[in-house]
Design an enzyme around this catalytic site. Structure first.
Site, PDB file in Angstrom:
ATOM      1  N   VAL A  25      27.499  35.323   1.548  1.00  0.00           N
ATOM      2  CA  VAL A  25      27.524  36.543   2.344  1.00  0.00           C
ATOM      3  C   VAL A  25      28.828  36.650   3.130  1.00  0.00           C
ATOM      4  CG1 VAL A  25      26.390  37.850   4.170  1.00  0.00           C
ATOM      5  CG2 VAL A  25      25.014  36.633   2.477  1.00  0.00           C
ATOM      6  N   ASN A 101      24.146  21.445  13.394  1.00  0.00           N
ATOM      7  CA  ASN A 101      25.070  22.428  12.821  1.00  0.00           C
ATOM      8  C   ASN A 101      24.790  23.848  13.281  1.00  0.00           C
ATOM      9  OD1 ASN A 101      26.605  20.567  11.353  1.00  0.00           O
ATOM     10  ND2 ASN A 101      25.237  20.655   9.592  1.00  0.00           N
ATOM     11  N   TYR A 150      14.962  25.216   9.849  1.00  0.00           N
ATOM     12  CA  TYR A 150      15.983  26.241   9.592  1.00  0.00           C
ATOM     13  C   TYR A 150      15.684  27.501  10.390  1.00  0.00           C
ATOM     14  CZ  TYR A 150      18.203  30.180   7.273  1.00  0.00           C
ATOM     15  OH  TYR A 150      18.879  31.347   7.019  1.00  0.00           O
ATOM     16  N   SER A 219       9.817  29.106 -12.996  1.00  0.00           N
ATOM     17  CA  SER A 219       8.487  28.802 -12.482  1.00  0.00           C
ATOM     18  C   SER A 219       7.968  29.976 -11.659  1.00  0.00           C
ATOM     19  CB  SER A 219       8.525  27.539 -11.618  1.00  0.00           C
ATOM     20  OG  SER A 219       8.864  26.403 -12.391  1.00  0.00           O
ATOM     21  N   VAL A 220       6.767  30.407 -11.948  1.00  0.00           N
ATOM     22  CA  VAL A 220       6.089  31.448 -11.183  1.00  0.00           C
ATOM     23  C   VAL A 220       5.037  30.749 -10.332  1.00  0.00           C
ATOM     24  CG1 VAL A 220       4.674  33.530 -11.269  1.00  0.00           C
ATOM     25  CG2 VAL A 220       6.492  33.170 -12.966  1.00  0.00           C
ATOM     26  N   ARG A 234       8.566  40.654  -2.593  1.00  0.00           N
ATOM     27  CA  ARG A 234       9.611  40.435  -1.602  1.00  0.00           C
ATOM     28  C   ARG A 234      10.567  41.632  -1.566  1.00  0.00           C
ATOM     29  NH1 ARG A 234       6.418  37.299  -0.519  1.00  0.00           N
ATOM     30  NH2 ARG A 234       6.568  35.028  -0.254  1.00  0.00           N
ATOM     31  N   ASP A 297       3.743  30.563   1.355  1.00  0.00           N
ATOM     32  CA  ASP A 297       4.255  31.764   0.695  1.00  0.00           C
ATOM     33  C   ASP A 297       3.316  32.943   0.958  1.00  0.00           C
ATOM     34  OD1 ASP A 297       6.622  30.990  -0.367  1.00  0.00           O
ATOM     35  OD2 ASP A 297       5.928  30.783  -2.429  1.00  0.00           O
TER      36      ASP A 297
END
Length: 348
Positions: A25, A101, A150, A219-220, A234, A297
């Site tokens: 990005v 970081n 994160y 992979s699903v 998404r 998820d």
């Protein structure tokens, strides 16, 4: 404040520091700034970025964001801050790395900005700050409860920026990305900027790797979700649209205010829709392997970007999934040759 339209020459060229500008990005935003007529310095330690991704015309400093005070001076009009570790799984295995970081680096950057008198910031935040969504259409007022170090580190930075704005008059905008994809091709320069993560963890480039023959199948993870085809949905946003929002955010930042905006298209695409679109765009088969659901998820995760539209004047110009995949595929084909160059002795 009236925002300058992305891509149009500014009345007065400005000077910007882009931290992490050798990454995906960051490099696209740096290219957009240059194409708009601004001066750009990229600061990157090349731990995950590539020297070849720094746009031609940008000055480059190889270094860590923690050491920004060495290069930051009053000549800069603003900082666009992308430098961070960004793998959710890695953050769970090595949280200290992420706090050092992402949070520690930004602490040093804000201090350097304060000392040098640079009073404008655009921060690369993330939808991971929300954690498990409480609604299918996520707004900036929804609860923030990140489920990984994160996301927690990014949320902590957002809190820190809010305090800096209130205490010291910083003008700041945090942009919370949802699923960024696609690539940017600089007009006339022949340069291309896209995803080159190693290892890759994002769906669209993974599916493209299957189309290229680099993986046997995609992979699903789960096909029994309460969605139209049973797979997760998404919100995908074109990286060039994302870059447009950063240029608009620079103009919309107000001293003493920390504005937080989601960036997404406001509609979603399922895993199976992504796979089928890749098949249509590339003309290649994409075998699937059904796997168990992954913990955490959600079935649907889509952004409300109304605040970005109202406050930044931002409207996505490339919302179609096919356009996102087409640009990502064009870049993936170029990237095969670029990877060979990187591995043959060129700097990252």
């Amino acid at each position: 404040m009236t925002a300058t339209a992305p891509g149009k020459p500014p009345a007065t060229p400005r000077t910007y520091l882009v931290t992490g500008g050798a990454g995906y990005v960051g490099s696209v935003v740096a290219a957009h700034l240059l194409e708009a007529g601004h001066r750009v310095t990229v600061l990157d330690d090349l731990s995950t970025g590539f020297r070849t991704s720094v746009p031609a015309g940008a000055d480059f400093v190889e270094g860590r964001v923690q050491d920004a005070a060495r290069w930051l001076d009053p000549a800069y009009d603003a900082v666009l801050h992308f430098a961070a570790c960004s793998q959710v799984g890695e953050s769970v295995a090595d949280p200290d790395k992420y706090w050092r970081n992402n949070l520690g680096g930004t602490i040093e950057l804000l201090a350097a900005m304060r000392d040098s008198g640079v009073r404008r910031l655009v921060f690369s935040s993330t939808a991971a700050t929300y954690g498990e969504p409480v609604s299918e259409l996520v707004t900036e007022t929804d609860p923030t409860a990140p489920t990984s170090p994160y996301g927690a580190s990014k949320l902590a930075v957002d809190h820190m920026i809010t305090g800096e704005c209130r205490a010291h008059g910083l003008a700041a905008v945090s942009l919370r990305y949802f699923n960024v994809a696609g690539a940017h091709f600089s007009p006339g320069a022949g340069a291309a900027y896209g995803e080159r993560h190693d290892p890759e963890s994002h769906l669209i480039p993974i599916v493209l790797q299957v189309a290229q023959g680099q993986r046997e199948a995609v992979s699903v993870f789960g096909e029994d979700y309460p969605t139209a085809d049973g797979t997760c949905v998404r919100d995908y946003i074109h990286v060039a649209d994302l870059a447009d929002a950063h240029l608009l955010a620079l103009e919309a930042a107000v001293p003493g205010e920390h504005l937080i905006c989601n960036l997404g298209n406001g509609n979603g695409f399922s895993v199976r829709q992504v796979i089928e679109t890749v098949r249509e765009v590339t003309g290649h088969p994409v075998p699937e392997v059904i796997a168990e659901r992954r913990d955490g998820d959600p079935a649907v995760l889509v952004a409300s970007a109304e605040r970005a539209r109202e406050r930044l004047g931002w409207v996505p110009r490339r919302p179609e999934l096919s356009a996102i995949v087409e640009d990502a595929w064009s870049f993936a084909q170029r990237a095969r040759d670029q990877r060979a160059t990187d591995r043959s002795g060129a700097t990252r």
